[in-house]
Scaffold this motif. Structure first.
Motif, PDB file in Angstrom:
ATOM      1  N   ARG A  23      24.182  46.320  39.251  1.00 40.70           N
ATOM      2  CA  ARG A  23      24.039  47.696  38.804  1.00 40.70           C
ATOM      3  C   ARG A  23      25.251  48.530  39.223  1.00 40.70           C
ATOM      4  O   ARG A  23      25.827  49.250  38.404  1.00 40.70           O
ATOM      5  N   GLN A  24      25.650  48.433  40.487  1.00 41.63           N
ATOM      6  CA  GLN A  24      26.742  49.274  40.978  1.00 41.63           C
ATOM      7  C   GLN A  24      28.123  48.753  40.582  1.00 41.63           C
ATOM      8  O   GLN A  24      29.071  49.518  40.478  1.00 41.63           O
ATOM      9  N   GLU A 209      20.776  48.184  48.406  1.00 38.58           N
ATOM     10  CA  GLU A 209      21.579  49.230  47.783  1.00 38.58           C
ATOM     11  C   GLU A 209      22.826  49.524  48.626  1.00 38.58           C
ATOM     12  O   GLU A 209      23.931  49.653  48.118  1.00 38.58           O
TER      13      GLU A 209
ATOM     14  N   ILE B 103      27.842  56.471  42.415  1.00 33.24           N
ATOM     15  CA  ILE B 103      27.467  55.307  41.611  1.00 33.24           C
ATOM     16  C   ILE B 103      26.220  54.641  42.195  1.00 33.24           C
ATOM     17  O   ILE B 103      25.321  54.224  41.466  1.00 33.24           O
ATOM     18  N   ASN B 105      23.913  56.112  43.748  1.00 30.91           N
ATOM     19  CA  ASN B 105      22.747  56.992  43.590  1.00 30.91           C
ATOM     20  C   ASN B 105      22.273  57.169  42.157  1.00 30.91           C
ATOM     21  O   ASN B 105      21.084  57.252  41.900  1.00 30.91           O
ATOM     22  N   THR B 106      23.206  57.255  41.212  1.00 29.86           N
ATOM     23  CA  THR B 106      22.816  57.634  39.843  1.00 29.86           C
ATOM     24  C   THR B 106      21.926  56.589  39.163  1.00 29.86           C
ATOM     25  O   THR B 106      22.087  55.391  39.372  1.00 29.86           O
ATOM     26  N   ARG B 107      20.978  57.081  38.390  1.00 26.86           N
ATOM     27  CA  ARG B 107      20.166  56.204  37.552  1.00 26.86           C
ATOM     28  C   ARG B 107      20.402  56.530  36.078  1.00 26.86           C
ATOM     29  O   ARG B 107      20.002  55.788  35.195  1.00 26.86           O
TER      30      ARG B 107
END
Lengths: 273, 273
Positions: A23-24, A209, B103, B105-107
């Motif tokens: 995701r990141q 995360e 990055i 944090n964002t969804r």
């Protein structure tokens, strides 16, 4: 740098870390290896965990990885310092990133940590937190009922809520605690339940995360981001049943995971690379 | 490793970064150098910023620092890659840590950035964000009224709220935006106002906090944490008026800062170290 990032875990838990990496860092390719056959590592003696970890590491080094992520709390506690010493590539574990994020977040310097019995008994989180700030008060709590919950897929609903509530009860007395580290790679799957039980005044820190975030930091620091135009390609290996692995991976990564490879790890004679 | 961490800035703004370093890493000693006399760097040509930065760096290298933090957005944009190439110690800037935290944090992959006109025009944040994830939408907004507000000490109350509200108005149309980076080292002083204006659905990322976190990551990675028992000792240098610097530093760091040294930087002939 178009080499993959290697991720190792004793089983499927590290998939939550892999998921955050994808995701990141969507340009980066991941090779994931889960030693499902010999999972869990928690109850095993240190020497065994060190040996099994080396076997996984040697397998991934053959795949020319540019960085190694130890997505397993037990293996991080026992092998991070050894691997950092002996490998030429950067090695990131799951304990320090969670600890650092908790320190950045806390204003009361009262931090909670939940994990398996092995992780809590190892005192690896308190050591990591106090290494950075000796003034931090740490409240550790083993939650042995959480991993079975997640592996059964019971991540919401009345029964799950009740188990989480009962398990976390001892932490509720620490009114000063404003930050709670999910010190087990399975726990992000029940993050929302934990948040609900603990209330909105406690920030929940997910090791996965934060580990992905630190992988990004080290890639930037070492200038080894992949900057080309190719789409990322991920590979999955397990020492256990590939079908079961595919099912869990597809559910946790929220995409169809196929062609999981079953492998046998070679016993290493020495702990040197 | 009992060497200090060097922090440079064009003036006092970087004190918010120093403050976070002291909070997150209480064992580490800091040497702060603010080039207050020639502040701000934003409107200056690139060559000048590069030269001034080298002058600060050379001063701190004499103090035997173990790491350099560029606590200034303009200087980070122009010199981070050069300094990383040419110095033997790790160099951390303020742009990438904020980008990475956003990055993580964002969804919605819609990220806002506020900063000075120079920082926004430089496109340094969009470049840093898209370097990691090409799919991110960035909403940049220059807020030229914020630095004067903070330097006047107007960080709460009706007038301050109004200025912040008016300035941030253009960002309100981006309903998808779930994360906002404070891309200027002065802005953490008005973080609460920004949060209030943007509402609770937008997470506010402070570059200073995230930079301190990444300094911790690199110290851990390079094994250069100070592990002894001595209390941290901080030193402050300015090219401007030390009395004014003391006043601002005491207020921002919430402790009495004394014995600030006024220095004159030596003009460097070449940009090599």
């Amino acid at each position: 740098m178009n080499q993959p990032i290697g991720v190792i875990d004793s089983g499927v838990g590290g998939l939550t870390v892999a998921s955050e990496l994808m995701r990141q860092l969507p340009k980066e390719s991941i090779i994931y290896l889960g030693d499902t056959e010999r999972c869990p590592y928690g109850p095993r003696p240190k020497e065994e965990v060190v040996q099994y970890t080396w076997e996984m590491v040697n397998f991934l080094l053959e795949k020319n990885i540019k960085m190694l992520v130890i997505a397993c709390n037990t293996a991080t506690a026992y092998t991070l310092h050894i691997l950092r010493e002996q490998l030429d590539i950067p090695v990131v574990g799951v304990i320090q990133p969670g600890a650092r994020a908790a320190i950045a977040n806390t204003r009361t310097y009262n931090i909670g940590v939940i994990g398996t019995e092995g992780t809590i008994a190892s005192e690896a989180y308190p050591a990591s937190l106090r290494h950075i700030n000796a003034g931090i008060t740490v409240h550790g709590l083993a939650c042995p009922r959480f991993v079975p919950l997640v592996e059964r897929g019971l991540i919401s609903g009345e029964e799950a809520y009740q188990i989480v509530e009962e398990s976390l009860e001892p932490l509720k007395q620490h009114k000063q605690m404003d930050t709670l580290i999910l010190g087990c790679t399975h726990y992000p799957m029940i993050r929302e339940l934990v948040q609900e039980v603990m209330g909105s005044t406690v920030a929940i820190i997910s090791s996965g995360e934060e580990t992905a975030r630190e992988v990004s930091t080290i890639l930037g620091f070492k200038k080894t981001f992949y900057t080309g135009d190719k789409a990322a390609e991920h590979q999955f290996y397990t020492t256990g049943d590939p079908i079961i692995f595919e099912q869990i991976a597809s559910r946790w990564l929220e995409q169809k995971i196929e062609a999981v490879n079953k492998i046998q790890l070679t016993q290493v004679k020495s702990m040197e690379k």
